[in-house]
Each structure stands twice: as C-alpha cells, then as structure tokens.
Design an enzyme around this catalytic site. Structure first.
Site, PDB file in Angstrom:
ATOM      1  N   ARG A  46       0.914  -1.165   0.124  1.00  0.00           N
ATOM      2  CA  ARG A  46      -0.006   0.129   0.060  1.00  0.00           C
ATOM      3  C   ARG A  46       0.932   1.214  -0.166  1.00  0.00           C
ATOM      4  O   ARG A  46       2.259   1.186   0.013  1.00  0.00           O
ATOM      5  CB  ARG A  46      -0.992   0.059   1.110  1.00  0.00           C
ATOM      6  CG  ARG A  46      -0.680  -0.744   2.407  1.00  0.00           C
ATOM      7  CD  ARG A  46       0.533   0.003   3.226  1.00  0.00           C
ATOM      8  NE  ARG A  46       0.099   1.336   3.373  1.00  0.00           N
ATOM      9  CZ  ARG A  46       1.187   2.281   3.671  1.00  0.00           C
ATOM     10  NH1 ARG A  46       2.288   2.024   3.945  1.00  0.00           N
ATOM     11  NH2 ARG A  46       0.930   3.562   3.830  1.00  0.00           N
ATOM     12  N   GLY A  47       0.253   2.533  -0.046  1.00  0.00           N
ATOM     13  CA  GLY A  47       1.263   3.477  -0.061  1.00  0.00           C
ATOM     14  C   GLY A  47       1.246   3.853  -1.539  1.00  0.00           C
ATOM     15  O   GLY A  47       1.466   3.131  -2.369  1.00  0.00           O
ATOM     16  N   ALA A  48       0.890   5.271  -1.998  1.00  0.00           N
ATOM     17  CA  ALA A  48       0.784   5.653  -3.388  1.00  0.00           C
ATOM     18  C   ALA A  48       2.022   5.022  -4.475  1.00  0.00           C
ATOM     19  O   ALA A  48       1.761   4.450  -5.436  1.00  0.00           O
ATOM     20  CB  ALA A  48       0.349   6.934  -3.335  1.00  0.00           C
ATOM     21  N   ARG A  88      -7.214  -0.025  -6.665  1.00  0.00           N
ATOM     22  CA  ARG A  88      -7.590   1.189  -5.993  1.00  0.00           C
ATOM     23  C   ARG A  88      -7.694   2.228  -6.715  1.00  0.00           C
ATOM     24  O   ARG A  88      -6.969   2.410  -7.514  1.00  0.00           O
ATOM     25  CB  ARG A  88      -6.390   0.845  -4.982  1.00  0.00           C
ATOM     26  CG  ARG A  88      -6.197  -0.141  -4.146  1.00  0.00           C
ATOM     27  CD  ARG A  88      -5.340  -0.051  -2.760  1.00  0.00           C
ATOM     28  NE  ARG A  88      -6.108   0.707  -1.695  1.00  0.00           N
ATOM     29  CZ  ARG A  88      -5.674   1.288  -0.758  1.00  0.00           C
ATOM     30  NH1 ARG A  88      -4.167   1.002  -0.550  1.00  0.00           N
ATOM     31  NH2 ARG A  88      -6.091   2.073   0.013  1.00  0.00           N
ATOM     32  N   GLN A 195      -1.763   2.249   9.935  1.00  0.00           N
ATOM     33  CA  GLN A 195      -0.741   2.562   9.398  1.00  0.00           C
ATOM     34  C   GLN A 195       0.395   3.074   9.986  1.00  0.00           C
ATOM     35  O   GLN A 195       1.743   2.979  10.337  1.00  0.00           O
ATOM     36  CB  GLN A 195      -0.584   3.117   8.014  1.00  0.00           C
ATOM     37  CG  GLN A 195      -1.339   2.433   6.951  1.00  0.00           C
ATOM     38  CD  GLN A 195      -2.826   2.367   6.654  1.00  0.00           C
ATOM     39  OE1 GLN A 195      -3.454   2.813   8.000  1.00  0.00           O
ATOM     40  NE2 GLN A 195      -3.721   2.210   5.841  1.00  0.00           N
ATOM     41  N   ASP A 236      -1.733  11.004  -1.947  1.00  0.00           N
ATOM     42  CA  ASP A 236      -2.161   9.918  -2.904  1.00  0.00           C
ATOM     43  C   ASP A 236      -2.457  10.524  -4.132  1.00  0.00           C
ATOM     44  O   ASP A 236      -2.448   9.888  -5.272  1.00  0.00           O
ATOM     45  CB  ASP A 236      -3.397   9.188  -2.467  1.00  0.00           C
ATOM     46  CG  ASP A 236      -2.716   8.064  -1.295  1.00  0.00           C
ATOM     47  OD1 ASP A 236      -2.742   8.589   0.045  1.00  0.00           O
ATOM     48  OD2 ASP A 236      -2.410   6.999  -1.693  1.00  0.00           O
ATOM     49  N   ASN A 246      -5.210  12.181   1.020  1.00  0.00           N
ATOM     50  CA  ASN A 246      -4.368  11.424   1.810  1.00  0.00           C
ATOM     51  C   ASN A 246      -4.950  10.598   2.535  1.00  0.00           C
ATOM     52  O   ASN A 246      -6.423  10.892   2.493  1.00  0.00           O
ATOM     53  CB  ASN A 246      -3.269  12.408   2.335  1.00  0.00           C
ATOM     54  CG  ASN A 246      -2.387  11.532   2.835  1.00  0.00           C
ATOM     55  OD1 ASN A 246      -1.599  10.793   2.259  1.00  0.00           O
ATOM     56  ND2 ASN A 246      -1.698  11.806   4.130  1.00  0.00           N
ATOM     57  N   LYS A 247      -4.236   9.830   3.388  1.00  0.00           N
ATOM     58  CA  LYS A 247      -5.349   8.971   4.137  1.00  0.00           C
ATOM     59  C   LYS A 247      -6.233   9.727   5.053  1.00  0.00           C
ATOM     60  O   LYS A 247      -6.204  11.035   5.620  1.00  0.00           O
ATOM     61  CB  LYS A 247      -4.149   8.379   5.359  1.00  0.00           C
ATOM     62  CG  LYS A 247      -4.887   7.202   6.156  1.00  0.00           C
ATOM     63  CD  LYS A 247      -5.703   6.392   5.702  1.00  0.00           C
ATOM     64  CE  LYS A 247      -5.083   5.414   4.588  1.00  0.00           C
ATOM     65  NZ  LYS A 247      -6.057   4.733   3.899  1.00  0.00           N
TER      66      LYS A 247
HETATM   67  O1  MRU Z   1      -4.496   3.031   2.094  1.00  0.00           O
HETATM   68  P1  MRU Z   1      -3.224   3.298   1.889  1.00  0.00           P
HETATM   69  O2  MRU Z   1      -2.210   2.761   3.250  1.00  0.00           O
HETATM   70  O3  MRU Z   1      -2.556   3.018   0.688  1.00  0.00           O
HETATM   71  O4  MRU Z   1      -2.613   4.800   2.315  1.00  0.00           O
HETATM   72  C1  MRU Z   1      -1.537   5.508   2.100  1.00  0.00           C
HETATM   73  C2  MRU Z   1      -1.452   6.835   2.377  1.00  0.00           C
HETATM   74  O5  MRU Z   1      -2.407   7.691   2.373  1.00  0.00           O
HETATM   75  C3  MRU Z   1      -0.036   7.499   2.477  1.00  0.00           C
HETATM   76  O6  MRU Z   1      -0.045   8.459   3.259  1.00  0.00           O
HETATM   77  C4  MRU Z   1       0.118   7.942   0.913  1.00  0.00           C
HETATM   78  O7  MRU Z   1      -0.123   6.926  -0.027  1.00  0.00           O
HETATM   79  C5  MRU Z   1       1.451   8.761   0.886  1.00  0.00           C
HETATM   80  S1  MRU Z   1       2.794   7.565   0.544  1.00  0.00           S
HETATM   81  C6  MRU Z   1       4.143   8.037   0.393  1.00  0.00           C
END
Ligand code: MRU
Length: 346
Positions: A46-48, A88, A195, A236, A246-247
C-alpha cells in the site's frame, strides 16, 4: 539503510506483506499479474508510490506469459492493465505507472516474446529505482525545513513501506537525521488500519529514529499543550491547485494544525500530481469494507450488525497546506503556478 518493501528474486516479485507487520516479516511471492492484483487490493502493499511500482511489475510479469504477435500482445497487456487499474482508485501513481508501462509495451511490441518481457522488466526496475531517487531528493529538500530538535507530527505511513524505499514524508525525517539533526516524530496511529502505529513506528524505530505513537484524537491536545513544530504527511493525489488527497484523517489534522499555528507540509513526488484535475473535487475517494472499522482481526469492536462508514481518504484544501515538498524543490502557494513550474520538463 531503510527497508526495501519490493524485491525481484530469481524473476519472482517479492513483496513485504504489510498486513502482517509489525508482528511478522513475511514475503508475498508474485509469479503472475493476478498475484500483484491481489496484493494491491488486499493492501499487502500500500502507499501511493509503492502501489504504482508494484503494478508496473505486474505488467512486466504479464508480458512473460503473453505469446503472439504485437496486436495480441498489446491486447493482453491492455486487459492486465485494466485489471490492475481497478484495484484501488485514489492513488494516481497507480495509473501513472500503468500508463508508462503501456507506452513501453507499445514501443517493444514487435520484439520477440522474451526480449519484450525483458524490456518491460527493465522499465519496471527503472520506475522502482527512480522512486527511491525521488524520495531521497524529497528528503533533502524537506530536511531544510527542519531545525535541530524539532518535534514533527505525521499521519499514516508515507515511508519506505509506502514507496520503493526511503519514503516521502518519512524520507524528510531520515534526511534530517542523516544531517545530524535531532528530530522527534509523533506518529498518529491512523485508524482503522493503523498504518501509523504498525508501519511508521516499525520502520522509524528500526532505523533508530525517535518515534512516539499517539492516538488520532490526541493531535489537537498535544499541539495545544506540548510542542509540535510542524506536520508532514504524504499524498495519494494532488490536484493542480494543490488540493491533496491522503489517508482519512489528514484533513482534520490540517485544520487542527491551522488552529494552532503549526505549519502543515505535504511531501510527494511528481507522479502524485494529477494535472488533469483543476481541484480536488473530482478525486475519487475509495470506500472500503465496514469490517475494517468494526473488527480488529477476529475481535469485534462494534456491536454485530451495526453500520459503519469507511472512506479511506480525504481531500485537504490547498489553503491549509503551507508547502508541498517535491523532488525538484519546495512548492509554495499558489500551487497552480508553483507546481507546474517545478514539474515542467519532467
Ligand atoms: O491506504 P493506504 O495505506 O495505501 O494509504 C496510504 C497513504 O495515504 C499514504 O499517506 C500516501 O499513500 C502517501 S505514501 C508516500
């Protein structure tokens, strides 16, 4: 050396399974694009930026098994790309990486099967390596914002585990520490999937960075009663005007920071900026299953049968964002001008 969450071992793509951290370090093996699809959808990765890098390898894995002439090959790549793109919706890096792989597929479609697969693996590898370089550059630019001894709050995980390594927001902390600055990180736990508590605390403590986990609801009180010098988060998807997805929870953190006069920064590579969107109103927000809110593993957190909402992201309006740290430097408001200036020629 920060953790590398994705590796290629003997032609197999290995992903550090983030659903098991911090309890267990187990690698999830991807032999075909279907495994990659599952890994992204179930948030083993996960993470963009990391979602984008992983999808790129998914396209490369598909090329290995696609036979036939260039037309048949490109049709097959198109089908796999569509499946990966449906995993996603919010992180634009996913679509950015898939588009780049499709362009490379078109360029190599005439080559023999093995050669075109090798070229697509090389492209995925290039995306992975670029991501680590970009994070180091983001870290270098962002570290200049931090004075020695600062306490910085972050949300979710925008670290090595969310990228191909080093991290965007957490890359800023790493770079500052490498420069000899003392930095204290306050990691919001980040309900519902934690996370912040599970991943940010794991990777920073493992690298010797001073990190303290706080409940999400403690941010305002800690800003009011303690010392919080700034907030730095990842992203994201960033619209042309700087509105940032973002999250979930990032938006309220930005409002809280404004109320307490705490600077609020976003750290992200160019691949997170979506210039096709004028503002954040059209960013698709993923809504995930209710069970992520009502259960913790097999443990019931809310009465059986009670409804829950689980939007996975929110959009922070640009007016709350002090600056956006990219690999080319720091963008200041108005972002419609500064982002396009920094990103020109990329
Ligand atoms: O749902 P996730 O865990 O994929 O969400 C991740 C985030 O929101 C991060 O903050 C974002 O992707 C930045 S990663 C460098």
């Amino acid at each position: 050396m920060s953790v590398e969450p994705i590796r290629v071992v003997d032609g197999r793509v290995m992903l550090l399974d983030q659903t098991l951290l911090p309890g267990e370090e187990r690698w999830f093996e991807c032999i075909g694009p279907g495994d990659v699809e599952v890994a992204i959808r179930t948030m083993r990765v996960r993470g963009a930026p990391l979602i984008g890098v992983t999808a790129a390898y998914g396209v490369a894995l598909a090329a290995r098994s696609l036979a036939g002439g260039s037309g048949e090959f490109l049709d097959g790549i198109g089908r796999v790309a569509a499946r990966l793109a449906a995993t996603r919706p919010t992180a634009v890096n996913l679509f950015w990486a898939i588009d780049r792989m499709k362009r490379e597929a078109s360029a190599v479609a005439q080559l023999p099967k093995q050669e075109r697969a090798a070229r697509l693996f090389a492209e995925a590898e290039a995306i992975r390596e670029e991501d680590v370089r970009m994070c180091r550059d983001i870290g270098m630019h962002g570290a200049a914002l931090l004075a020695d001894g600062e306490t910085v709050m972050t949300h979710c995980n925008a670290g090595a585990l969310a990228t191909a390594g080093y991290g965007s927001a957490l890359g800023v902390f790493r770079a500052a520490v490498e420069q000899g600055k003392r930095v204290k990180v306050l990691a919001r736990e980040t309900r519902p999937l934690l996370q912040g508590a599970r991943l940010t605390a794991w990777e920073l403590s493992r690298d010797g960075v001073d990190v303290t986990v706080i409940p999400d609801g403690a941010a305002a009180w800690l800003m009011r009663t303690g010392r919080v010098d700034r907030v730095i988060v990842g992203a994201d998807r960033i619209a042309s005007n700087g509105d940032t997805a973002n999250k979930i929870g990032t938006y309220d953190l930005a409002i809280i920071a404004r109320e307490h006069g705490v600077p609020f920064h976003v750290a992200a590579p160019y691949s997170t900026v979506d210039f096709s969107l004028a503002d954040g109103s059209d960013i698709p927000i993923e809504e995930r299953g209710m069970e992520e809110v009502t259960r913790l593993g097999s443990h019931l957190l809310a009465p059986e049968g009670v409804a829950a909402r689980n939007p996975a992201f929110d959009v922070t309006p640009a007016r709350y964002i002090t600056s956006i740290v990219t690999q080319a430097g720091i963008a200041l408001p108005p972002y419609a001008d500064s982002l396009s200036l920094l990103c020109r020629g990329r």
